[in-house]
Design an enzyme around this catalytic site. Sequence first.
Site, PDB file in Angstrom:
ATOM      1  CB  ALA A 130     -69.873   3.336 -29.780  1.00 16.44           C
ATOM      2  CD  GLU A 156     -81.629  12.639 -28.114  1.00 18.37           C
ATOM      3  OE1 GLU A 156     -82.314  13.241 -28.958  1.00 18.37           O
ATOM      4  OE2 GLU A 156     -81.307  13.110 -27.033  1.00 18.37           O
ATOM      5  CE  LYS A 180     -87.894   6.089 -35.505  1.00 19.46           C
ATOM      6  NZ  LYS A 180     -86.472   6.225 -35.788  1.00 19.46           N
TER       7      LYS A 180
END
Lengths: 499, 488
Positions: free
Chosen positions: A16, A50, A79
Amino acid sequence: MATNNARMVILGGGTAGWMTAAALAKKFSGMPLSLRLIESEELGTVGVGESTIPHIRHFNQFLGIDEADFVRATKATFKLGIQFRNWGELGEEYIHPFGSVGFDINGVEFQHFWVSAYQSGNAASFDDYSVAAAAIKKNRFAYPQSDDTGWRGSYNYAFHFDAALYASYLRRYAEDRSVVRLEGKVKHTECDPVTGNICSLHLESGEVVEADFFVDCTGFRALLINGSLGAEFESWAHWLPCDRALAMPSTKVVGLSPYTRATAHSAGWCWQIPLQHRVGNGCVYASEFMQDDLAYQHLLSQLEGAALLEEPRKFRFVAGMRQQQWRKNCVAIGLSGGFLEPLESTSIYLIQVGIKALLDLFSPRADQQLLQHEFNARVTAEYVRIRDFIIMHYAETRRDDSAFWRYCQTMSLPDSLVQRQNIFQQVGHVDHLQYGVYAAVCIGQGVIPQHFDPRVGGYSEATVAGYLARMRNEIAQLVDEMPSAELFINHLLNNEEHS
Amino acid sequence: MRGLESVLVLGNSWHSLLVACSLKKKIANLKVTLSYNELKTNGAVSVRRELSSLLSVLELTQESLLRLCDGTYFLAHHIVDESYGREFYWSVDDYGISDEVQDFHQLFERFLWPEARYDDFCVTAQLSKYGKVIDLQRHVSAAGAQKKEQNYSGLHLNIIPFTRLLLRYATYLGITVVNEVTAPCKEKNEAVKGEALDSAGARHTADFVIDASYIQEGISSEPNQDVHDWTHYFGNQYATRLFVANDFNPNPTSSLVFSSDSLVNAIPLRTGVAYEYLGNKIVLDKFLTQSPHSAAKKTLRQNTYGCLCRPWQGRKLALGLAAARPGNLLVSELDLLMQELALLIGLWPSVPFQPSLAQEYNRLATTLYCSVRDMHLLGYWLIQGGELSDLQSLPTELRKEVEVFIASSRLPHRDERYPAAAEWISLLMGLKKWPIHFPPLRLERADNEFPDFFQSILNKVREIVANAPQQVAHINDLLRSQNNHAER
């Protein structure tokens, strides 16, 4: 607040912290704003998320990051979606694919045609009409073509990556753009007795760091937003009872899969996230329903022959968020602002939500109270939307094989979710913010709308069946042309090496 | 549980005809009965944002609809503020679209304010200004971004031929039109039960009733039906409509002219101009007495604003003016009606009725009405000087819109915004309500390069406008070619 040369300090240097630093450095480069980030190498980071959703690509594009360089540096893999196993019922599985499922026909959303075909026994599983899902089932990957209005442009992708490497990567990026990193731990903060604003941070080294504006990226510790400013935390544990997680990496034993796997167990779920060099594994569970050692055993049993690379790290958490993520002169981004379990890989996305709102609204000379209110409204709306989406995975289950699932079946739900589910169950309507994703997950969980859009009634059963069959064929042809996910990424990395 | 098989639509104007036709066209196997007592009205109806939906329902091209309904193209509103000596062209098109920054208005404020005009950077605003038109299906926008499959032009239509067209189309679609029904009170009561009697005593039944009546005096107030009254936000307004034939403007542009005590909305049609006057009673009485258009029908009505709290109750749904009056100057009645129909289709009920569908529809529809109301109130507030001290009199949501915009140059988060955010911003910028503070703006080019950058946008806009035909000539050519085609 100073009108010129505003000073901003980010406390915490995990994912972050460095994402925030990089984004601020990019947007405000050359502007009268000094950016400093304080972190301590002694303190570990959670290394959140992740696994991501496609929005991460927008973030990287905003920064101007070269994708191949990013993939190499963070050991990333591609992905295409999330595979859910044992959620609706033991033994069932479905895919939440990225991108669209099917195509709208004459302005009518695809799910209505699918429901019509399903009712007449002519439909395959819903995710069979998605390029991303079909590619997942064959472990294939190719870049979508965003300018293609056909199937090649119908899907989307995200990444799995090593969050610690991503933070390091962004640290280099931010430091190259004038962000100053300070090593140290905060001993205490000093606040203005009149305004309540934070004035300075006193480090253990004795150094005093003053600033006009602070970003709290200290993770669950929430040192500033809670420790100094007392922003209250709203717990959603009664809807999301999981409160523990174990995470550990293992070796790879099979080829790369272009998806995250989320397998439900008797009191929560386990994740598997394939990276280039290892697999991320984790077990999320409700401590009220499962002992720690049992969770550990459960996680080990998921490894499928892979070797452990590290001992598991244990996390305790409570689902929920700070009622004010911008309070006084401090914004909380990441875990310091709230936490939702990573079932839909939204942890990094929620960081992005905070960063985007901050970039939009940060204006040192404007009425800060007004901006705070707007920031908090935006961020809260997004947290609540994702909260409801995650709760839905637990609530829409037919599992009753454990006390945990029986609790989930009968727990009370937020009104916003109840209303949305009622509408979907009756007429298959999905609001535009959730379009596609919501239908895929609802139907995957076994919630089939009772009725479909009345316009579908104008098509014969045979016509609808023909549309669907053609879609499947076209998708199958496209996926057959794709290389394996492993081959694709190897090719990308090798080409980079050569270049 | 079974699907809805039949609908009874109540009404007396193009609103109910359009509802009946849309439903029948979209849901072919639905039995639609229309209880229709035509209320003779003249004037114009405009459609802009929902034009493609309308064309899809009617199976017509834009040009055919224009020809059949004495129409003109509608590219932008010319908003004139006589009290403060301001005017600008308000379009739904992009203003100076730039790939470089997301929000052109931020660049504009930083480099061009206050000398330049915001609407100089918008193609459709400039076309409207010079009475021109182009094929907007595929045009190059100001900064060179190629627009595909978008059409920012709308149409102004004459109500009388539009109503006739819909009536013929309803018959063509197989809608049962019951021309004579029992007395209004009886009709209402019967309708709630899903029944209507025609003059021959035949009974027409339906599963579901849609009230799309044009009600002069305001939204329907029936027993057990609560109303959100917004009249106090708009002030005590009276209104009258007037159609002046043979008054075709060579530069047909719709205009909204605000003065200290009245508002005139002038919509150019091919055969005349439709005027709508709003103001206090004294001003309008005086106007009606002194108007040179003595042949025109002059009726004065008090304007009320508001919406039903629950437009969908049980088996009855109110649409259009029967459900809400959030203002019609900046968002037309037709655009709003098409939005309501889209909501209804998305939540199409089955029998027996599920309360949650009605509840969701009512929530979404009320949000839509409030958004449209706020757009109108924003326009009024800006025209009246846009003083921050007057903000307290506005609804909370709108107050927040203005405050956040002024503080940050951004519009606040809103669940359902209609019209789109860009239109809100262009209205604010066009009427010179600039943000006080902008977020720091990082630019991809040096400050001294911006004059050339802006000039290149202006040049592109001017080039497009210079090469576009005059609207009148374009429409005449269109009519000639269609007549020739028909003769052949």
